[in-house]
Design an enzyme around this catalytic site. Sequence first.
Site, PDB file in Angstrom:
ATOM      1  N   ARG A  81      -3.129  -1.150 -13.784  1.00 10.25           N
ATOM      2  CA  ARG A  81      -2.658  -0.137 -13.048  1.00 10.25           C
ATOM      3  C   ARG A  81      -1.146   0.183 -13.553  1.00 10.25           C
ATOM      4  NH1 ARG A  81      -2.371  -1.064  -6.659  1.00 10.25           N
ATOM      5  NH2 ARG A  81      -0.820  -2.408  -7.271  1.00 10.25           N
ATOM      6  N   LYS A 183       1.866   3.856  -9.335  1.00  4.98           N
ATOM      7  CA  LYS A 183       3.126   3.277  -8.759  1.00  4.98           C
ATOM      8  C   LYS A 183       4.338   3.529  -9.249  1.00  4.98           C
ATOM      9  CE  LYS A 183       3.035  -1.380  -6.036  1.00  4.98           C
ATOM     10  NZ  LYS A 183       3.248  -0.725  -4.838  1.00  4.98           N
ATOM     11  N   GLU A 219      -2.949   7.172   3.244  1.00  5.95           N
ATOM     12  CA  GLU A 219      -2.570   5.906   3.115  1.00  5.95           C
ATOM     13  C   GLU A 219      -1.220   5.861   3.765  1.00  5.95           C
ATOM     14  OE1 GLU A 219      -1.545   3.793  -0.443  1.00  5.95           O
ATOM     15  OE2 GLU A 219      -1.300   5.863  -1.551  1.00  5.95           O
TER      16      GLU A 219
END
Length: 340
Positions: A81, A183, A219
């Site tokens: 990720r 992220k 989210e």
Amino acid sequence: MSKNIDWSNLGFGYVPTDKRFVANFVNGKWDEGALIDDPMVTMSECAGVLQYAQTCFEGLKAYRTEDGKVVCFRPDLNAARMADSCRRLEMPVFPEDKFVDACLAVVKANLDFVPPYGSGATLYLRPYMFGINPVIGVKPAEDYQFRIFCTPVGPYFKGGAKPIVIRVSDFDRAAPNGTGHIKAGLNYAMSLHAIVDAHNKGFSENMYLDPKTRTKVEETGGANFIFITKDGTLVTPKSDSILPSITRRSLMIVAEKYLGMKVEHREVYLDELKDFAECGLCGTAAVISPVGKIDDHGNEICFPAGMEEMGPWTKKLYDTLTGIQMGRLEAPEGWIRVIE
Ligand code: PLP
Ligand code: COI
């Protein structure tokens, strides 16, 4: 266990530990990297990260298991990720195998800070990368630093496993075709006003909706959603602007393979929330934090398990996931990396 820390009363905060990992990308290549003592970072006043927020990060944990081992949970997925985040932010990828090795090395160098089994605390690892050379025109930096520090942490939400109250946010987290799926530090910078405002109004977190139609659940600022239907199906929102949570992806497997639940990864509409039996937030920091109530502009959606304890399916998911992480249950192949 030589460190004088009150493990059971730790919150989610920063405690400096003995060693951290640092590697530098200079002249187009990464150096070997090293474990160092100094927790301070020195850089140019004009560093890319300071001017244009060119930074991304990861979060994973090390656990002390029931039989006294120290392990990490699926660090290879954090490596992958982070590589995705770097590519989207025009940053150089730190090689994924070296990322995993460096995580394990940081834990090994700070073993005294891995909380004891059963204390409720864990060792949180924070890998991150930033542009470090002077950048004044809007463009990617040329030189980067990759670091990993670790810090012992307790529950992300005060009260641990007690259900929290969240609100539907009027602020958006991630634009369509933006950076919600990686992220990037910038995703968190722009959520700070929303979280302070939520806290000031008595809510623990924000439920962000899809910015385009504001009808679908995305989210929260730091965790994915899980919902359980009245007949025990795990439902979790799907969208290109949600961060692909490693906890959520693991729970989808746990639900199906360990608990025999049906699993649906699909668009979830705000107006179907009232029909769910249980709701939780999942993530490395959040683990699974039950949501008791969602406030949608004064319209309250209350889940049947109430405000005292997590619902029965959420508890089963929680016990199974943490059972795998703490070595009480056998893990699927490749999920656990043993450090010691
Ligand atoms: N969503 C956001 C916005 C997050 O910051 C995090 C934390 O990493 C998560 C979801 C959960 O992801 P993971 O389970 O990989 O920790
Ligand atoms: C994590 O769970 O690792 C995160 O990065 C979320 C953050 C809110 C602490």
